[in-house]
Design a protein around this motif. Structure first.
Motif, PDB file in Angstrom:
ATOM      1  N   ASP F 198       0.815  -1.202   0.000  1.00 36.73           N
ATOM      2  CA  ASP F 198       0.000   0.000   0.000  1.00 36.73           C
ATOM      3  C   ASP F 198       0.862   1.271   0.000  1.00 36.73           C
ATOM      4  N   PHE F 201       3.003   1.495  -3.658  1.00 42.88           N
ATOM      5  CA  PHE F 201       2.263   1.636  -4.923  1.00 42.88           C
ATOM      6  C   PHE F 201       1.159   2.661  -4.769  1.00 42.88           C
ATOM      7  N   GLU F 202       0.888   3.416  -5.781  1.00 41.92           N
ATOM      8  CA  GLU F 202      -0.231   4.357  -5.807  1.00 41.92           C
ATOM      9  C   GLU F 202      -1.566   3.614  -5.576  1.00 41.92           C
ATOM     10  N   PRO F 203      -1.878   2.592  -6.364  1.00 40.90           N
ATOM     11  CA  PRO F 203      -3.174   1.932  -6.199  1.00 40.90           C
ATOM     12  C   PRO F 203      -3.262   1.157  -4.888  1.00 40.90           C
ATOM     13  N   SER F 204      -4.471   0.757  -4.557  1.00 43.24           N
ATOM     14  CA  SER F 204      -4.690  -0.022  -3.334  1.00 43.24           C
ATOM     15  C   SER F 204      -4.158  -1.452  -3.495  1.00 43.24           C
TER      16      SER F 204
HETATM   17 CA   LIG Z   1      -1.329   2.800  -2.134  1.00 42.45          CA
END
Ligand SMILES: [Ca+2]
Ligand SMILES: [Ca+2]
Ligand SMILES: [Ca+2]
Ligand SMILES: [Ca+2]
Ligand SMILES: [Ca+2]
Ligand SMILES: [Ca+2]
Ligand SMILES: [Ca+2]
Ligand SMILES: [Ca+2]
Ligand SMILES: [Ca+2]
Ligand SMILES: [Ca+2]
Ligand SMILES: [Ca+2]
Ligand SMILES: [Ca+2]
Lengths: 238, 238, 238, 238, 238, 238
Positions: F198, F201-204
Motif C-alpha cells: 500500500d 504503490f499508488e493503487p490499493s
Molecule cells: Ca497505495
C-alpha cells in the motif's frame, strides 16, 4: 566367492577379464558383466559411474560405446533404449577401458535377447568406429581365465578373445601354451568388434544387426503404443 | 527403541538385517525397510542416497535393482513408477548391498499391495539377472533376528532367508542351532530372487508377477487417464 | 601402439596433432579424433569432458564449435543432432583448443558421411565465426606427423594444415624443409575454416554445406517420422 | 523475537518444537513451520535444503513425507503439487527428523486450506507408512512450549503432542506436571499420524482425507484447464 | 597474436576492452567478443562460464543481460533463442562486469544480423533496466585501444565508448588527449545502453529494436514450422 | 559511485537498505534492487545465487518469496513467470533476509508494470504467509538512507519502511529524530507485506493484486498463443 559361468550360453551376461593386485602379486580374474535393457530414454547406463565407482577412463570407454551404438543403429531409428551395465560382485572402483568390447557384447545380447557364449572371456577396448585397440595385462588376464576353466574342467571349447595387436607381445606361461597346443583352450584375436560379435553369438553379424534393428524398432513402437492407447481410448469414449 | 514386527503381514514393509559395531562388540540387528510406490517418473527412489546417507556400494545395489525391474517388467510396459525406499529409524550412513533382496521384495509388495511376511527377515544381494549373491556377517545377522524373536516369543514360523552360498561357512551359536533343531526358528537359503518371492508372499511367483504386471499397467493407465480427461473435457465443451 | 592412418579416406575420423612431454624431451604426435553423429538432442558431445578428462580451454574450444555450428547451420533448421567427439587411445587429460579445427571437420564428415583425407593432419583453433587462430608447438607437431609418414613411406600427397599466422615463426628442421622442397610432404596454411573444409573433403565447400543441410533436414525428419507413425497408427485405427 | 501463536487457528502454519543450546544450558523452544502449496510439479519443497541449511537426517525426514504422501494420495491421482516448507525466523542449520509430523500437518493444512490449532505444538518423526516414532529431548521441548503458554497466559486448551513411545521415559519438572494436573496444559501421545491429524484439525481424519483428495483433484484440473483453454481458444478461432 | 579489427563492420563481433597485468605493469588491450545466435532454448550461453573460466562478477553481468533481454523483448514474444557469447583467443579466467555493454551489442548484432562498427571499442557495465554503470581501469583501457589504432593507422572514425560517470575522473596521457584534440580518436560517453546501440549500429535504436522483434518472431516461427511440417506431413498422408 | 534515485517512481526498481563494514566503522547504505519479469518457467531467479554471490540466508529468503507468490497467486493460475532479481552495482556476496520485502515489491512492480516510489527505502524480512519479521541494523540502515536524502535535498516525502517489531528498540541519532520531527523524513512501520504494498504503490492492495492476476493471466495466454499460432497456422494450410 565369484559367480562365473564357463560353459553354456546366457542372455545379457559375459565374462570380462580384469587384473587384481594382492601385495606384490598381480593376477588376472574373470569378472561377470551384465546388461539389462528396456524401452527408455537413458541410453547406456553405467551403473558403476552412477554409484561413483568408475574412473575416468572407464567412463570414457562407456561413452565411446554410446557413440558407436548411436552411429551404427540410431541414424534411422531413434534409440529409445535404457541399457543398464554392471560389474557384478565388484565392490571397488573400476577403471580402464579394457572391458569396453565385453560391455558392447552384453548390451547387444540384452537388447536382442540372443545368448552369449559363457565359455569365452574377452578383453579389449574399442573406438567409436568399432576398431579394437590393444590393452594391458593380456598375459595374466588370459592365465586367470585359463585357471578357472582348468579348475572346473576343460570343455575343449573354452578360450579368450584379445585384440589382434596384443598378440605380438604375448608371453604366456608354458602350461597355458601347451594346453592351447593340446586344443584344451583357445586364443582368438580380433581387429574389429564385428569379429567378436561373430565369435560370441551363434548367428552371423548380419543376423545380429538385423535382430538389433528390429528390437530397437519394437521398443520405439512399445513407447509409442503406450501413447497410442491413450489416444485410442479417447476415441472410443467419444 | 526400534519398531519391528516379528509376526503377521504388512504391505511395503520388510525386515532386513544389518551389522552394528559398538566398541569392540559386533552384533546383528533387524532393520525395517519400507517402500511406498505410486504412478510417477522417478523409478526406484533411494531415500538414503537423496539424503546423502548412502555409500557407493548401497547405491550400486539399488541401481542393480532398477536394472532388474526394467528387464523383468519394462520390456513390454513402460515403468511409470515412483518407488520410494527407506531404512526406517536409521540415523547413520547405510552401505553395502546385502539389503538388495529385501529392498526388491519391499518394492514388489508396495506396487502389488500384496503383504509380506513379518516373521521372516532376509539378507542377501542380488545381481541384475536375479541371482542371489553371498554377503558378510551372516552369523551375527541371523543371531540378531533370532534374539528379537526369542525375546518376543517364538511363533514357530519365524526365521531368516540367506543366500545359498552363505550356508557352507555358517558358524551359528549352539543355542541358535538347537532352537532350529527344535523347529522354533528356521533358516531358508535361496539361489535366485524368485525363491525369496515365493517365501515372503502367499501367492506363487507367477501370481505375484502377473499382479505386478497388471498394477504397472493400471499405473500407466492412471497417468494416461489424467491426460485423457483433459482431452475428453475439451470434447464435451465443443 | 597408436592406430593412425596416413593414407586413404575415412568417415568421421581425422588426424589431429598434439604435443607430448617425456622428461625434458618435447615431441609432436598425431592423434586420432573420431566423431559419431545421429538424430538427437545433445548437440556436440565432448566425450573427454563427460569423462572429466578435458581441461577448460579444450571445453571452451568445443563450446565455440557448437556456437559456430548453430550460427552456420541452425538459423533455419533446428539442430536435432548428437555428435559425439573423442580422442581415441588417449588416456590422460586433454587441454588446449588447438584441435578445434580438426574436431569441426570430424563432425562435418560424420554428419554428411563424406570421407576425410587421412594423408593430412591439422592443427589450429577456430573462433565462433570460422576464423582460424594460431596455436603453439607448430614445429614439433609438424615434425611428429612428418616422422610417422616417413616411417610408413611417403605417398607424395601427405602433409599438414596449419593456421596462416603460424607460418611466419615456423622453424622446421632441415630434413623436413628439404623433404617439403622435394614434394614429399606438404604444408598448407589456412585463414578460415572453409579453406580447411576444401582441403580435407573431395567436394567443394558449397557442396559440403549443402550436403550438411540436407542431412540435418533428414535427421529432423527422422525424429519427426518417429512421432508421425504414432499418429498415423492412430488414424488407421479409427 | 520469535513470532509464535499459542491460540486460535491458522492455515499452513504449525508450532514445531526444537532444542537449542546456549553454553552449557539446553532448552526447548517452539518454532513456526509454514507451508504454501499450489498446483505444480515440484512435490514437497524443503526450503532449508534448497538453501543448504538442512542436515541429512532432516532431508531424509522430508523425503519420507514425500513417500507417505505419494503412497496415501497419489496412487489414483497424480500429485501435481508444489508444497513449500519453511522453518520461519530460523537462521541456522536444521537437522533431525523430529519435525516431520509437524511438517506433514502443515502440508495437509496448506493443501486443504483447513486451519490448524495454534494452541498445540507437536514433536515426532514418522515413517513412510504413517507410524509415529520416538524422538529425543522430549522433556525440554515440552517445557519450552509450556513456558511460552504460561507467559502469555493459559487458555486451558494448550498442550503438546508427542510420540506414544516417548511417554514412558518422560521426566518433566514438577511445575509442569502440577500444571497438567490442574488441566492448564495437556500432553497428548500418538502412535500413528492419523491421531495427530485428528487432534490438530476440527474435521475427522476421513473428512480431511476426502478434502485432500478433492483439492488435489482440483489442482490437477487447474493444470489441465490451463492447457484446455489453449485448445478451446483454438477451436473458437476456427 | 590477437586478431582484432579496427575498421569496417562485422556481424556478431565487437571490441571489448580489458586490463592485463604483467609483473608490476598494468595495460589495457582490446579483446574480441563474438556471439552466434539461433533458434533454441538455452537463452544467453556464457561460454566462459560453461568452460569454468568465468568469475562470479562476470557471471552476474551476463545474468543481468538475460534479465534485460527478457524484460525488453520477451514480454510479448517467447525468447526461443540460443545466443552463444565468447571472448575469443582468451585463455585465462574472465571476471568483472565491464564487458556487459559489449556483450549485449554482440547479441543484438548476432540476432538481427545488423553489423557492428569495428572502429569503436566499448567498456561499461549495465543493469537490468539498461542503465550504464561506471567501471574501473578506464584510462588504460582507452589507451590500449588507442595504441592499437595508432599502430594500424588512424581512420579518423576510431574511438571508445565509456560510461558517462567515468568521464569526470578520466586522466588520460597527453598524447591521447592531443590526438583526440586533433580529431584522430574519439571518446564517447553513454548513460543508457540505447545510446551505445545508436553509436554501434547504422540504423536507429527503434529500427534495431523492430528488427530484433521481427527476427525473434521468425525464430519462434522456425521452431514452430519444424513441428508444423510434422503435422502437415501427417495430413498429406491421410 | 552508486546509482540511486531518491524521488519519483520507477518500474521494477526499489531502494533496499544494507549494512557495510569499513574497518571498525559500520554504516548503512541504500542499495538498488531491480527485477525484470516475462513469461517463462524459471519462477523467481535469484541472480546473486546463480552467480554464487548469495549466502544461505539470502537464498532462503528468496525461496520464501517464491512460496508466498505461489500460495497467493498460483492456486488458480499457473505461474508461467520468470522474474529476475538483482542487487545492482553490488560486487560482493549478499547475505541475510532483510531485503526480502524489497524484493517482493520489485517483483510485483515488474510483473504489473506499476511504478514503485523511489523516495522510500525498505528493510524487513517476510515469511511465507506475508508476515513481516524484524531485522538487524535498523538504526544505521535508516541513517544511511537519511543521509543520502539529506545530501540530495529533502522532498518532504522521503522516508523508510521498517518492520513494526523493530520500532521498540530503535535508537536513532538526534539529528534524524529532529528531522523526522520537522516532517523532513518519515519512518513507517509494517506488520504485514500488504501494508508495504500500500505504501509503495499508488493503487490499493486490491488493485495491485487484481492487476497482478490479470498480467499473470496474460502471460500464461502469451505462452499459449505462441503454441496456438502454430496450430492455427496448420489449420490455414489445410
Ligand atoms: Ca497505495
Ligand atoms: Ca583374428
Ligand atoms: Ca557367429
Ligand atoms: Ca534353498
Ligand atoms: Ca508363496
Ligand atoms: Ca593458405
Ligand atoms: Ca575440396
Ligand atoms: Ca495417545
Ligand atoms: Ca478432529
Ligand atoms: Ca554521452
Ligand atoms: Ca545509429
Ligand atoms: Ca505501521
Amino acid at each position: 566367492r565369484l559367480l562365473i559361468d564357463v560353459k553354456g550360453e546366457q542372455i545379457g551376461q559375459i565374462n570380462g577379464l580384469s587384473v587384481h593386485h594382492s601385495g606384490e602379486h598381480t593376477f588376472g580374474r574373470p569378472s561377470r558383466i551384465t546388461c539389462q535393457s528396456f524401452p527408455g530414454k537413458e541410453g547406456v547406463v553405467n551403473i558403476e559411474r552412477k554409484a561413483e565407482m568408475s574412473g575416468s577412463i572407464h567412463d570414457k570407454g562407456v561413452l565411446i560405446l554410446s557413440g558407436f551404438l548411436g552411429g551404427r543403429y540410431a541414424r534411422e531409428h531413434s534409440l529409445t533404449l535404457s541399457a543398464s551395465l554392471a560389474f557384478e560382485q565388484s565392490y571397488s572402483d573400476i577403471d580402464g577401458d579394457s572391458a569396453s568390447c565385453a560391455e558392447l557384447l552384453a548390451i547387444i545380447s540384452s537388447v536382442t535377447e540372443l545368448p552369449l557364449r559363457q565359455d569365452l572371456a574377452i578383453t579389449g577396448s574399442m573406438n567409436q568406429r568399432g576398431v579394437v585397440q590393444p590393452i594391458g595385462g593380456a598375459n595374466c588376464k588370459i592365465e586367470g581365465f585359463y585357471d578357472v576353466c582348468r579348475n572346473r574342467g576343460f570343455t575343449g571349447e573354452q578360450g579368450v578373445v584379445i585384440p589382434e595387436q596384443n598378440l605380438e607381445n604375448l608371453m604366456l606361461e608354458d602350461r597355458v601354451l601347451e594346453s592351447v597346443g593340446r586344443g584344451e583352450f583357445h586364443i582368438y584375436t580380433v581387429e574389429r568388434i564385428d569379429e567378436a560379435i561373430d565369435l560370441f553369438f551363434e548367428p552371423s553379424v548380419e543376423e545380429v544387426d538385423s535382430r538389433m534393428e528390429s528390437v530397437l524398432e519394437e521398443m520405439a513402437e512399445t513407447a509409442r503404443n503406450l501413447q497410442d492407447e491413450d489416444e485410442k481410448g479417447e476415441d472410443e469414449s467419444v
